[in-house]
Design an enzyme around this catalytic site. Structure first.
Site, PDB file in Angstrom:
ATOM      1  N   ASN A 139       0.795  -1.239   0.000  1.00  0.00           N
ATOM      2  CA  ASN A 139       0.000   0.000   0.000  1.00  0.00           C
ATOM      3  C   ASN A 139       0.826   1.287   0.000  1.00  0.00           C
ATOM      4  OD1 ASN A 139       0.725  -0.461   2.683  1.00  0.00           O
ATOM      5  ND2 ASN A 139      -1.028   0.683   3.436  1.00  0.00           N
ATOM      6  N   GLY A 215       2.690  -5.136   7.578  1.00  0.00           N
ATOM      7  CA  GLY A 215       1.687  -5.920   6.856  1.00  0.00           C
ATOM      8  C   GLY A 215       0.550  -6.306   7.785  1.00  0.00           C
ATOM      9  N   SER A 216      -0.097  -7.415   7.447  1.00  0.00           N
ATOM     10  CA  SER A 216      -1.310  -7.801   8.168  1.00  0.00           C
ATOM     11  C   SER A 216      -0.979  -8.476   9.500  1.00  0.00           C
ATOM     12  CB  SER A 216      -2.122  -8.749   7.298  1.00  0.00           C
ATOM     13  OG  SER A 216      -1.339  -9.891   7.016  1.00  0.00           O
ATOM     14  N   ASN A 217      -1.972  -8.503  10.384  1.00  0.00           N
ATOM     15  CA  ASN A 217      -1.769  -9.136  11.691  1.00  0.00           C
ATOM     16  C   ASN A 217      -1.537 -10.635  11.564  1.00  0.00           C
ATOM     17  OD1 ASN A 217      -3.022  -6.497  12.363  1.00  0.00           O
ATOM     18  ND2 ASN A 217      -2.671  -7.314  14.413  1.00  0.00           N
ATOM     19  N   VAL A 219      -0.040 -12.346   9.120  1.00  0.00           N
ATOM     20  CA  VAL A 219       1.348 -12.648   8.738  1.00  0.00           C
ATOM     21  C   VAL A 219       2.292 -12.249   9.882  1.00  0.00           C
ATOM     22  CG1 VAL A 219       3.192 -12.169   7.089  1.00  0.00           C
ATOM     23  CG2 VAL A 219       0.866 -12.487   6.258  1.00  0.00           C
ATOM     24  N   GLY A 220       1.983 -11.135  10.545  1.00  0.00           N
ATOM     25  CA  GLY A 220       2.801 -10.720  11.692  1.00  0.00           C
ATOM     26  C   GLY A 220       2.873 -11.831  12.727  1.00  0.00           C
ATOM     27  N   GLU A 237       4.879  -3.799  12.158  1.00  0.00           N
ATOM     28  CA  GLU A 237       3.871  -2.727  12.043  1.00  0.00           C
ATOM     29  C   GLU A 237       2.662  -3.352  11.375  1.00  0.00           C
ATOM     30  OE1 GLU A 237       3.779   0.083  13.359  1.00  0.00           O
ATOM     31  OE2 GLU A 237       5.867   0.330  13.951  1.00  0.00           O
ATOM     32  N   CYS A 271      -2.952   1.924   6.737  1.00  0.00           N
ATOM     33  CA  CYS A 271      -3.088   1.341   8.076  1.00  0.00           C
ATOM     34  C   CYS A 271      -3.570   2.408   9.059  1.00  0.00           C
ATOM     35  CB  CYS A 271      -1.762   0.765   8.533  1.00  0.00           C
ATOM     36  SG  CYS A 271      -0.446   1.969   8.398  1.00  0.00           S
TER      37      CYS A 271
HETATM   38  P1  NAD Z   1       0.437  -8.974   4.057  1.00  0.00           P
HETATM   39  O1  NAD Z   1       0.627  -9.252   5.496  1.00  0.00           O
HETATM   40  O2  NAD Z   1      -0.427  -9.867   3.274  1.00  0.00           O
HETATM   41  O3  NAD Z   1       1.871  -8.973   3.316  1.00  0.00           O
HETATM   42  C1  NAD Z   1       2.941  -8.164   3.744  1.00  0.00           C
HETATM   43  C2  NAD Z   1       4.255  -8.778   3.272  1.00  0.00           C
HETATM   44  O4  NAD Z   1       4.478 -10.022   3.952  1.00  0.00           O
HETATM   45  C3  NAD Z   1       4.292  -9.107   1.789  1.00  0.00           C
HETATM   46  O5  NAD Z   1       5.563  -8.790   1.261  1.00  0.00           O
HETATM   47  C4  NAD Z   1       4.062 -10.614   1.778  1.00  0.00           C
HETATM   48  O6  NAD Z   1       4.574 -11.264   0.628  1.00  0.00           O
HETATM   49  C5  NAD Z   1       4.822 -11.032   3.024  1.00  0.00           C
HETATM   50  N1  NAD Z   1       4.448 -12.337   3.568  1.00  0.00           N
HETATM   51  C6  NAD Z   1       3.237 -12.963   3.478  1.00  0.00           C
HETATM   52  N2  NAD Z   1       3.290 -14.145   4.130  1.00  0.00           N
HETATM   53  C7  NAD Z   1       4.534 -14.261   4.658  1.00  0.00           C
HETATM   54  C8  NAD Z   1       5.179 -15.258   5.443  1.00  0.00           C
HETATM   55  N3  NAD Z   1       4.552 -16.365   5.848  1.00  0.00           N
HETATM   56  N4  NAD Z   1       6.461 -15.066   5.795  1.00  0.00           N
HETATM   57  C9  NAD Z   1       7.115 -13.936   5.423  1.00  0.00           C
HETATM   58  N5  NAD Z   1       6.552 -12.972   4.675  1.00  0.00           N
HETATM   59  C10 NAD Z   1       5.275 -13.123   4.301  1.00  0.00           C
HETATM   60  O7  NAD Z   1      -0.058  -7.444   3.991  1.00  0.00           O
HETATM   61  P2  NAD Z   1      -0.555  -6.604   2.735  1.00  0.00           P
HETATM   62  O8  NAD Z   1      -1.855  -7.152   2.270  1.00  0.00           O
HETATM   63  O9  NAD Z   1       0.565  -6.483   1.756  1.00  0.00           O
HETATM   64  O10 NAD Z   1      -0.787  -5.161   3.407  1.00  0.00           O
HETATM   65  C11 NAD Z   1      -1.968  -4.797   4.059  1.00  0.00           C
HETATM   66  C12 NAD Z   1      -1.847  -4.900   5.560  1.00  0.00           C
HETATM   67  O11 NAD Z   1      -0.706  -4.171   5.992  1.00  0.00           O
HETATM   68  C13 NAD Z   1      -3.020  -4.291   6.314  1.00  0.00           C
HETATM   69  O12 NAD Z   1      -3.416  -5.129   7.371  1.00  0.00           O
HETATM   70  C14 NAD Z   1      -2.462  -2.996   6.883  1.00  0.00           C
HETATM   71  O13 NAD Z   1      -3.090  -2.526   8.033  1.00  0.00           O
HETATM   72  C15 NAD Z   1      -1.040  -3.350   7.104  1.00  0.00           C
HETATM   73  N6  NAD Z   1      -0.207  -2.139   7.098  1.00  0.00           N
HETATM   74  C16 NAD Z   1       0.289  -1.676   8.280  1.00  0.00           C
HETATM   75  C17 NAD Z   1       1.052  -0.524   8.314  1.00  0.00           C
HETATM   76  C18 NAD Z   1       1.628  -0.001   9.610  1.00  0.00           C
HETATM   77  O14 NAD Z   1       2.590   0.758   9.566  1.00  0.00           O
HETATM   78  N7  NAD Z   1       1.101  -0.354  10.762  1.00  0.00           N
HETATM   79  C19 NAD Z   1       1.314   0.171   7.139  1.00  0.00           C
HETATM   80  C20 NAD Z   1       0.794  -0.324   5.944  1.00  0.00           C
HETATM   81  C21 NAD Z   1       0.042  -1.495   5.937  1.00  0.00           C
END
Ligand code: NAD
Length: 462
Positions: A139, A215-217, A219-220, A237, A271
């Protein structure tokens, strides 16, 4: 000779799903492991270069990014749907992040401390960690990677960066700019691939000393499951469900304008987007009318782009349907903006009479959807806004200084705004949240130093 068979991924334009805009080759697991090993090799020399010289390359990169602003903005806009104007703003932000960390190379990195023994000199020194894995979402395909990569590099680490597959072409382009800026080979590496193989390699590689992830919770959590018990440093994050509170004494027109900007900018895919607003009952109807008036100014397809992908489009439409079925009252939008073949566009959407139990008041949508909740007074608003698993950003709109300070004190978030939209902060200020929104040290500004370095304490007996 071994032949490597790589998966080729075609990228499509979310504003015109039939249009293929390019291809990227995804790396294999073995190739990714080899790149991590090369980054580890490159660290040996990079860490010994002066931080001033490391910063100088970041400055060159900032110049290049500004020179290529049109190309970068156009590529990212066609790849993930943000409007070109929004992307230009993001690339400029990326350049200012690079300039901030270029300067950081010229600042002192330790502290001189008084010693109890007059013959001793006592000081601390910041030292890098080693190879950093940066894993980023789609994003903010330029700013988020740069605010991780720039501090990591200036403090002397090498980086292996995995962009989101949804922003792979933008990642490839940034990789070319890193090369043109003059970073030595393998100091900064772009690895294209899926989370479950390429991403997983980064989590498991012994050479990786820290993982910075946005990224998403979901994956986090899986990152914590895989790497949480190792001695890798982890910074996550994650999501948000950011609240705004509008009090009766506020400048209502400005509050409505900023609330809609906060909710709909970048098609709500931030986010820090405003996704719920608590309005005092005495001004509820008046503010609803203002919110609608502001939303009508948005031109879908011109000032608001499509959402990133078909998957995201379906998720957002499903969240809208769920809100309707739970009894929220739709007062604006709620439908795809065009026929799906004309792009993944969704109308800006507002629900009123939302109650605290509804999913639309509690779960992240990551789309252009705002939930409006009527409250008795400020006290009810602060309680409801804090009753969330997330704690990223929150705003209050008021002219009452006591309430503003009370909100600053009691709001359970990392980023508090008064009379401004929910959102991030300038590059010199720390960024991050509390609760399920963040784990580990803050990003940006001086806070990044905490994450990307460790400390050495030096005693010299003179
Ligand atoms: P996502 O979690 O699907 O993917 C993020 C990254 O993680 C991608 O590069 C993906 O390929 C990688 N990934 C996926 N599975 C993995 C694994 N098992 N091991 C290692 N890496 C893996 O998130 P998204 O759909 O790209 O982004 C949207 C999400 O990000 C929303 O939930 C949003 O709130 C969050 N976000 C948070 C912030 C913040 O600063 N808090 C900023 C932007 C987006």
């Amino acid at each position: 000779m071994t032949t490597i068979i790589r998966e080729i991924r075609e990228q499509f334009n979310p504003a015109n799903p039939a249009e293929c805009i390019g291809q990227v080759e995804l790396l294999t697991v073995d190739e990714t492991k080899a790149i991590v090993a090369s980054a580890h090799q490159a660290y040996r020399e990079w860490k010994n270069k002066s931080s001033v010289a490391r910063g100088e390359i970041l400055r060159v990169l900032a110049d290049l990014l500004e020179e290529e602003i049109d190309l970068v903005a156009e590529t990212a806009s066609r790849e993930m749907g943000k409007t070109k104007n929004e992307m230009i703003g993001e690339v400029k932000r990326g350049a200012s992040i690079l300039r901030y960390y270029a300067q950081e190379g010229m600042r002192a990195t330790g502290e001189i401390l008084p010693s109890a023994n007059e013959d001793k000199i006592l000081y601390t020194k910041r030292v890098p960690l080693g190879v950093i894995a940066a894993i980023t979402p789609w994003n903010f395909p330029v700013a988020i990677p740069l605010w991780k990569i720039a501090p990591a590099l200036v403090y002397g680490n090498t980086v292996v960066w995995k962009p989101s597959i949804e922003a792979a072409l933008t990642g490839k382009l940034l990789g070319e700019l890193f090369e043109r800026a003059g970073f030595p080979k393998h100091v900064v590496n772009v690895v294209q691939g899926r989370g479950l193989n390429v991403g997983q390699v980064l989590l498991e590689a012994p050479e990786v000393k820290a993982i910075t992830f946005t990224g998403s919770n979901g994956v986090g959590q899986s990152i914590l499951n895989t790497a949480g018990s190792t001695n890798k440093k982890i910074q996550l994050e994650l999501g948000g469900k950011n609240a705004a509170i509008i009090l009766a004494d506020a400048d209502l027109k400005s509050a409505a304008k900023l609330t809609i900007e906060g909710a709909m900018k970048q098609t709500g895919q931030r986010c820090t987007a405003t996704s719920r607003v608590y309005i005092e009952q005495t001004i509820y109807d008046e503010v609803l009318a203002l919110l609608i008036e502001e939303t009508k100014k948005i031109e879908v397809g011109v000032t608001m782009g499509p959402v990133v992908s078909r998957g995201q489009y379906e998720n957002i439409l499903a969240a809208i349907e769920k809100a309707k079925s739970e009894g929220a009252e739709l007062i604006f939008g709620g439908e795809p903006a065009f026929n799906e073949t004309q792009g993944y566009y969704i109308q800006p959407t507002i629900f009123k009479n939302v109650t605290h139990e509804m999913a639309i008041a509690r779960e992240e949508v990551f789309g252009p959807v705002l939930a409006v909740v009527k409250v008795k007074d400020y006290e009810e608003a602060i309680q409801l806004s804090n009753d969330s698993e997330f704690g990223l950003s929150a705003s209050i709109y008021t002219k009452n200084i006591q309430k503003a300070f009370d909100f600053i004190k009691r709001s359970e978030v990392g980023l508090v705004q008064v009379n401004d939209e929910t959102g991030g902060a300038e590059p010199q200020a720390p960024f991050g949240g509390v609760k399920n929104s963040s784990t580990g040290a803050r990003e940006q500004g001086q806070a990044a130093k905490e994450f990307f370095t460790t400390m050495k304490t030096v005693t010299i007996n003179t």
